[in-house]
Design a protein around this motif. Structure first.
Motif, PDB file in Angstrom:
ATOM      1  N   GLY A  75       0.148   8.943  52.908  1.00 30.94           N
ATOM      2  CA  GLY A  75       1.480   9.001  52.330  1.00 30.94           C
ATOM      3  C   GLY A  75       1.804   7.813  51.449  1.00 30.94           C
ATOM      4  N   GLN A  76       0.794   7.274  50.758  1.00 29.35           N
ATOM      5  CA  GLN A  76       1.024   6.137  49.875  1.00 29.35           C
ATOM      6  C   GLN A  76      -0.063   6.102  48.798  1.00 29.35           C
ATOM      7  N   PHE A  77       0.183   5.267  47.764  1.00 27.28           N
ATOM      8  CA  PHE A  77      -0.817   5.112  46.720  1.00 27.28           C
ATOM      9  C   PHE A  77      -2.009   4.332  47.268  1.00 27.28           C
ATOM     10  N   THR A  78      -3.176   4.627  46.702  1.00 28.11           N
ATOM     11  CA  THR A  78      -4.383   3.939  47.129  1.00 28.11           C
ATOM     12  C   THR A  78      -5.311   3.740  45.948  1.00 28.11           C
ATOM     13  N   ARG A  79      -6.136   2.731  46.021  1.00 26.98           N
ATOM     14  CA  ARG A  79      -7.204   2.507  45.049  1.00 26.98           C
ATOM     15  C   ARG A  79      -8.520   2.478  45.802  1.00 26.98           C
ATOM     16  N   ILE A  80      -9.470   3.267  45.329  1.00 24.89           N
ATOM     17  CA  ILE A  80     -10.723   3.441  46.055  1.00 24.89           C
ATOM     18  C   ILE A  80     -11.889   3.235  45.101  1.00 24.89           C
ATOM     19  N   ARG A  81     -12.795   2.353  45.454  1.00 20.07           N
ATOM     20  CA  ARG A  81     -14.004   2.152  44.660  1.00 20.07           C
ATOM     21  C   ARG A  81     -14.913   3.365  44.775  1.00 20.07           C
ATOM     22  N   ALA A  82     -15.405   3.846  43.642  1.00 21.46           N
ATOM     23  CA  ALA A  82     -16.254   5.041  43.641  1.00 21.46           C
ATOM     24  C   ALA A  82     -17.536   4.831  44.423  1.00 21.46           C
TER      25      ALA A  82
ATOM     26  N   VAL B  43     -16.991  14.519  39.257  1.00 24.57           N
ATOM     27  CA  VAL B  43     -16.052  15.216  40.141  1.00 24.57           C
ATOM     28  C   VAL B  43     -14.665  14.591  40.033  1.00 24.57           C
ATOM     29  N   LEU B  44     -14.598  13.266  40.027  1.00 28.47           N
ATOM     30  CA  LEU B  44     -13.314  12.580  39.955  1.00 28.47           C
ATOM     31  C   LEU B  44     -12.614  12.869  38.627  1.00 28.47           C
ATOM     32  N   ARG B  45     -13.360  12.795  37.525  1.00 29.66           N
ATOM     33  CA  ARG B  45     -12.772  13.042  36.207  1.00 29.66           C
ATOM     34  C   ARG B  45     -12.268  14.481  36.090  1.00 29.66           C
ATOM     35  N   SER B  46     -13.073  15.416  36.572  1.00 30.72           N
ATOM     36  CA  SER B  46     -12.687  16.828  36.494  1.00 30.72           C
ATOM     37  C   SER B  46     -11.419  17.089  37.308  1.00 30.72           C
ATOM     38  N   ALA B  47     -11.333  16.478  38.488  1.00 31.70           N
ATOM     39  CA  ALA B  47     -10.159  16.689  39.337  1.00 31.70           C
ATOM     40  C   ALA B  47      -8.904  16.078  38.711  1.00 31.70           C
ATOM     41  N   ILE B  48      -9.064  14.938  38.040  1.00 30.60           N
ATOM     42  CA  ILE B  48      -7.910  14.321  37.375  1.00 30.60           C
ATOM     43  C   ILE B  48      -7.404  15.230  36.258  1.00 30.60           C
TER      44      ILE B  48
ATOM     45  N   LEU C 277      -8.876   6.959  36.640  1.00 29.07           N
ATOM     46  CA  LEU C 277     -10.170   6.347  36.931  1.00 29.07           C
ATOM     47  C   LEU C 277     -10.377   5.209  35.949  1.00 29.07           C
ATOM     48  N   GLU C 278     -10.614   4.005  36.466  1.00 32.00           N
ATOM     49  CA  GLU C 278     -10.748   2.823  35.627  1.00 32.00           C
ATOM     50  C   GLU C 278     -11.997   2.035  36.014  1.00 32.00           C
TER      51      GLU C 278
ATOM     52  N   HIS D  39     -17.101  -2.092  38.688  1.00 27.74           N
ATOM     53  CA  HIS D  39     -16.863  -0.996  39.612  1.00 27.74           C
ATOM     54  C   HIS D  39     -15.928   0.037  38.988  1.00 27.74           C
ATOM     55  N   TRP D  40     -16.191   1.323  39.281  1.00 30.04           N
ATOM     56  CA  TRP D  40     -15.277   2.397  38.915  1.00 30.04           C
ATOM     57  C   TRP D  40     -14.306   2.579  40.065  1.00 30.04           C
ATOM     58  N   VAL D  41     -13.012   2.594  39.740  1.00 30.65           N
ATOM     59  CA  VAL D  41     -11.974   2.614  40.767  1.00 30.65           C
ATOM     60  C   VAL D  41     -11.037   3.788  40.528  1.00 30.65           C
ATOM     61  N   LEU D  42     -10.811   4.559  41.576  1.00 32.37           N
ATOM     62  CA  LEU D  42      -9.904   5.705  41.516  1.00 32.37           C
ATOM     63  C   LEU D  42      -8.531   5.291  42.030  1.00 32.37           C
TER      64      LEU D  42
END
Length: 214
Positions: A181-188, A137-142, A164-165, A170-173
């Protein structure tokens, strides 16, 4: 005979791949059946792949040993996605096997580089299989520039997925959060559900991947 020697002999007997009853093993080693039951529990607890139960007999599960493999990041991701596809099956045996394999892959990913501080901020460690399950889902949305609704523990965010890295198992978005209203990094693996929204997005200054300054 010491218990260590007996366990070694039991393992050697079981390596033929055949089913052996506790009675047969007891006679072969000159001990009581109860001793065999305890020894089988000890072998299983130590990681030996013993299959069977009291009354049916015991054997070793057939394992496939793979030589050391060197994978590119893309190959590792493809392998993870393949495991995910199998994990979605309704066959309970295949689902359990895929989940176990996902955990093994997670444990085998390199740790030579220390995880950045932002990644280790969450002390709870979620299931690797759950993390893998969100990757398609994450890859498709990117790729399609599609916004996502992410349900996280205690909160929900609408984000623009940017990259996605893989970091330290861990895979991190990386995303721009419409909610904060800011950048974020979220573990899948910390995402409960990831839902693609019908709304698309375009590059905007200050909200692009190259604008992120972590």
């Amino acid at each position: 005979m010491s218990r260590a020697d007996r366990l070694f002999d039991l393992h050697a007997v079981l390596r033929d791949g055949e089913m052996h009853t506790a009675a047969d093993l007891a006679r072969r080693l000159g001990v009581a059946q109860r001793t065999i039951y305890r020894d089988m529990e000890a072998l299983a607890a130590s990681g030996v792949p013993v299959v069977g139960t009291r009354g049916t007999g015991y054997r070793l599960a057939r394992l496939i040993a793979l030589p050391p493999l060197l994978l590119t990041e893309a190959e590792a991701e493809a392998l993870n996605l393949g495991v995910l596809i199998v994990a979605e099956t309704t066959d309970p045996e295949l689902h359990a096997a895929a989940t176990a394999l996902a955990e093994k892959l997670d444990a085998a990913l390199p740790e030579d580089a220390p995880a950045p501080a932002w990644l280790t901020a969450h002390h709870a460690r979620a299931s690797a299989a759950r993390g893998f399950s969100h990757i398609p889902v994450l890859r498709s949305a990117i790729r399609s520039r599609q916004k996502l609704r992410l349900d996280l523990p205690g909160e929900t965010e609408v984000v623009r997925p940017l990259a996605l890295e893989n970091w330290a198992r861990h895979w991190v978005l990386t995303a721009w959060s419409e909610t904060s209203g800011q950048f974020t990094r979220i573990r899948a693996d910390l995402i409960d559900t990831a839902t693609a929204l019908p709304e698309l997005f375009v590059d905007e200054a200050g909200k692009r991947l190259e604008d992120a300054a972590f």
